[in-house]
Design an enzyme around this catalytic site. Structure first.
Site, mmCIF file in Angstrom:
data_model
loop_
_atom_site.group_PDB
_atom_site.id
_atom_site.type_symbol
_atom_site.label_atom_id
_atom_site.label_comp_id
_atom_site.label_asym_id
_atom_site.label_seq_id
_atom_site.Cartn_x
_atom_site.Cartn_y
_atom_site.Cartn_z
ATOM 1 N N HIS A 192 38.292 127.781 42.365
ATOM 2 C CA HIS A 192 36.538 127.665 42.176
ATOM 3 C C HIS A 192 36.221 128.377 41.240
ATOM 4 O O HIS A 192 36.498 129.732 41.120
ATOM 5 C CB HIS A 192 36.200 127.836 43.760
ATOM 6 C CG HIS A 192 34.761 127.149 43.936
ATOM 7 N ND1 HIS A 192 33.658 127.555 43.429
ATOM 8 C CD2 HIS A 192 34.341 125.874 44.540
ATOM 9 C CE1 HIS A 192 32.652 127.001 43.870
ATOM 10 N NE2 HIS A 192 32.996 125.656 44.150
ATOM 11 N N ASP A 229 37.454 120.766 49.133
ATOM 12 C CA ASP A 229 38.069 119.692 49.064
ATOM 13 C C ASP A 229 39.518 119.428 49.559
ATOM 14 O O ASP A 229 40.080 118.447 49.711
ATOM 15 C CB ASP A 229 38.202 119.159 47.475
ATOM 16 C CG ASP A 229 36.764 118.783 47.144
ATOM 17 O OD1 ASP A 229 36.098 118.126 47.791
ATOM 18 O OD2 ASP A 229 36.500 119.091 45.957
HETATM 19 N N1 ACO Z 1 45.850 125.058 39.902
HETATM 20 C C1 ACO Z 1 46.496 125.734 38.848
HETATM 21 N N2 ACO Z 1 45.907 126.520 38.140
HETATM 22 C C2 ACO Z 1 44.676 126.661 38.376
HETATM 23 C C3 ACO Z 1 43.945 125.709 39.232
HETATM 24 C C4 ACO Z 1 44.701 125.113 39.908
HETATM 25 N N3 ACO Z 1 43.904 124.279 40.911
HETATM 26 N N4 ACO Z 1 42.711 126.095 38.985
HETATM 27 C C5 ACO Z 1 42.442 126.933 38.035
HETATM 28 N N5 ACO Z 1 43.897 127.415 37.754
HETATM 29 C C6 ACO Z 1 43.948 128.325 36.511
HETATM 30 C C7 ACO Z 1 43.913 127.742 35.008
HETATM 31 O O1 ACO Z 1 44.895 127.213 34.596
HETATM 32 C C8 ACO Z 1 43.663 129.119 34.362
HETATM 33 O O2 ACO Z 1 44.666 129.680 34.190
HETATM 34 P P1 ACO Z 1 44.729 130.749 32.515
HETATM 35 O O3 ACO Z 1 43.600 131.861 32.907
HETATM 36 O O4 ACO Z 1 46.207 131.477 33.178
HETATM 37 O O5 ACO Z 1 44.891 129.602 31.540
HETATM 38 C C9 ACO Z 1 42.743 129.575 35.366
HETATM 39 O O6 ACO Z 1 43.208 129.181 36.618
HETATM 40 C C10 ACO Z 1 41.256 129.621 35.534
HETATM 41 O O7 ACO Z 1 41.145 128.220 35.577
HETATM 42 P P2 ACO Z 1 39.710 127.430 34.897
HETATM 43 O O8 ACO Z 1 39.912 125.901 34.721
HETATM 44 O O9 ACO Z 1 39.197 128.115 33.712
HETATM 45 O O10 ACO Z 1 38.656 128.105 35.992
HETATM 46 P P3 ACO Z 1 37.224 127.173 36.177
HETATM 47 O O11 ACO Z 1 36.253 128.385 36.930
HETATM 48 O O12 ACO Z 1 36.584 126.782 35.022
HETATM 49 O O13 ACO Z 1 37.434 125.956 37.045
HETATM 50 C C11 ACO Z 1 38.008 124.401 38.755
HETATM 51 C C12 ACO Z 1 37.337 125.870 38.421
HETATM 52 C C13 ACO Z 1 37.651 123.411 37.800
HETATM 53 C C14 ACO Z 1 37.595 124.356 40.524
HETATM 54 C C15 ACO Z 1 39.302 124.758 38.926
HETATM 55 O O14 ACO Z 1 40.061 125.779 39.592
HETATM 56 C C16 ACO Z 1 40.364 123.449 39.146
HETATM 57 O O15 ACO Z 1 40.639 122.699 38.260
HETATM 58 N N6 ACO Z 1 40.544 123.330 40.280
HETATM 59 C C17 ACO Z 1 41.312 122.064 40.886
HETATM 60 C C18 ACO Z 1 40.261 121.035 40.966
HETATM 61 C C19 ACO Z 1 39.497 120.956 42.292
HETATM 62 O O16 ACO Z 1 39.993 121.296 43.347
HETATM 63 N N7 ACO Z 1 37.994 120.836 42.306
HETATM 64 C C20 ACO Z 1 37.249 121.026 43.225
HETATM 65 C C21 ACO Z 1 36.574 122.227 43.064
HETATM 66 S S1 ACO Z 1 35.112 122.408 44.355
HETATM 67 C C22 ACO Z 1 33.859 121.449 44.270
HETATM 68 O O17 ACO Z 1 33.725 120.842 43.191
HETATM 69 C C23 ACO Z 1 33.357 120.680 45.348
#
Ligand code: ACO
Length: 431
Positions: free
Chosen positions: A308, A365
């Site tokens: 998140h 979620d």
């Molecule tokens: N699985 C594996 N790796 C992940 C995940 C994940 N679910 N989420 C983040 N990471 C990693 C990224 O690869 C990145 O790694 P790095 O720094 O080594 O390159 C790091 O964690 C940061 O990730 P970002 O995508 O930059 O984080 P951001 O804050 O932009 O994104 C998000 C947050 C979109 C929720 C992300 O965690 C994600 O894609 N999660 C899965 C989708 C999800 O569950 N979305 C629902 C969110 S809750 C809502 O909207 C109600």
């Protein structure tokens, strides 16, 4: 306590020019450096892709402390609201700022009940969509189309009517979008039922068969709606504010919010979680292999329902939902393979160095889809359920934005990286 401008300043030295920037402190001690004069005084702008460090507004609606896993609506902890309130009570709280009195709640419930139907012509609107249309864009289009049925000027009583209409008609629109996708006739709302029960009736009853609403199901839906009701300046809420900042009306702004919510990184993740759990099961149930793939940067897989932007500890909504999931499934006597895989996945991920070091925890979620599944909600309706819940939050944020004297049309800047001026190439000289 109102937001105050403290006497503290942040001092910036840019190109030899010192600049004092005012510091704004929120009621929970959050600090923001006010850079609104930065460009005028230095010619420079800030660069913050994804707006992760940008406070776009002052807001008194929802407080989140992502480090501590705290979520409060209007000061009330989500744990208490989810246990003691109903969704309509929470909707009133978000929109009006205070918990309703008995009389106010009765009046609001009554008003909502009397606006549940949609115009008969509106029903025909759905006929134009392809049968396999995903219910999310159908909902977005239908909510946008409400603006064509209610074209009153934006005076406070008319806005109040629009708010009631939206909250009342959203379950009708949501269930119509589903009925359309399965080719069944639309069911009229039944005003003798509560908000969640009425929605379940419109989803699952047919003209040939009544649907006896199980109170356990209705309570679970109500809980899910409360947990999704607001989440401060997330992607869809910011979209509602951005669109509304141009003075677009409430229906148009909410329709834009629904579109933003549909994305798989936002509200669409609940559908993706179930698809991920099914994929793991179809591939033999090897949870560790999937976790390894989610960590592998060369693989596109992510652990959906994990991570998140704000919560870097646990998401309190996920904790409530995990408990509710076990309870609801237990009461309904459902044994869920998906829940078993999800719990195994969570267990492995929470002990894994990658997820620990990246501070990735289950989000709202992760478990919501499993409950929706147990309630009989089809997978393509999961994000629509999120929409139903988030509606009062979007409305509250839109109203707050409109009454804030600091609101300006949203218009970010950019750092241009394209070609500098060059000579036009006539067609005859192009390769
Ligand atoms: N699985 C594996 N790796 C992940 C995940 C994940 N679910 N989420 C983040 N990471 C990693 C990224 O690869 C990145 O790694 P790095 O720094 O080594 O390159 C790091 O964690 C940061 O990730 P970002 O995508 O930059 O984080 P951001 O804050 O932009 O994104 C998000 C947050 C979109 C929720 C992300 O965690 C994600 O894609 N999660 C899965 C989708 C999800 O569950 N979305 C629902 C969110 S809750 C809502 O909207 C109600």
């Amino acid at each position: 306590m109102p937001t105050t401008l403290t006497s503290d300043v942040a001092n910036l030295d840019y190109a030899g020019k010192p600049l004092s920037l005012p510091v704004i402190t929120g009621s929970e001690g959050e600090v923001g450096i006010d850079i609104s004069q930065l460009r005028a005084k230095t010619g420079a702008i800030t660069f913050d892709p994804g707006f992760g460090n940008t406070g776009a507004c002052r807001s008194a609606i929802t407080f989140i402390d992502g480090e501590k896993g705290i979520l409060r609506y209007r000061g009330y902890p989500i744990e208490e609201l989810s246990e003691k309130s109903t969704f309509l009570e929470v909707a009133w709280l978000l929109i009006k700022g205070e918990l309703p009195t008995g009389g106010q709640l009765a009046g609001f419930t009554d008003a909502v009940k009397h606006h549940t139907m949609v115009h008969q012509d509106f029903g025909r609107f759905f006929e134009g969509f392809p049968k396999d249309a995903h219910p999310m864009p159908v909902c977005a289009a239908a909510v946008g189309a409400l603006a064509t049925f209610y074209q009153d000027p934006e005076t406070p009583p008319h806005v109040e009517d629009s708010v009631t209409r939206l909250i009342a008609k959203m379950p009708t629109i949501a269930s119509y979008s589903y009925k359309h996708s399965i080719g069944q006739p639309f069911m009229y709302p039944k005003n003798s039922l509560g908000y969640a029960s009425n929605f379940l009736h419109m989803m699952f009853a047919t003209p040939c068969e009544e649907f006896e609403v199980n109170p356990v199901l209705a309570k679970a839906v109500d809980l899910l709606l409360i947990l999704h009701a607001d989440h401060e300046q997330n992607c869809s809420t910011s979209t509602v504010r951005v669109v509304g900042s141009s003075r677009a009306n409430l229906f148009a702004s909410i329709a834009a919010g629904i579109s933003a919510l549909w994305g798989s990184l936002h509200g669409g993740a609940n559908q993706q979680v179930i698809e991920m759990l099914d994929q793991i099961e179809a591939e033999g149930g090897d949870v560790q292999t999937f976790v390894n793939r989610a960590k592998d940067k060369k693989d596109n897989s992510r652990l959906m329902g994990f991570g998140h932007r704000v919560y870097k500890n646990f998401d309190p909504r996920a904790t409530i939902l995990k408990k509710a999931c076990t309870e609801v499934l237990g009461t309904l006597g459902i044994k869920s393979r998906q829940l078993e895989i999800a719990m195994k996945l969570e267990d492995i991920a929470l002990k894994d160095d990658y997820f620990i070091s990246h501070r990735l925890y289950p989000n709202v979620d992760f478990y919501s889809g499993i409950i929706y599944k147990a309630l009989g909600i089809p997978v393509n309706m999961f994000t629509v359920m999120f929409t139903l819940g988030r509606l009062p939050g979007w409305i509250a944020q839109w109203l707050e934005m409109r009454s804030d004297p600091d609101t300006r049309i949203v218009r970010p800047r950019q750092i241009y990286t394209g070609a500098t001026q060059r000579a036009y190439v006539p067609m005859s000289a192009r390769p």
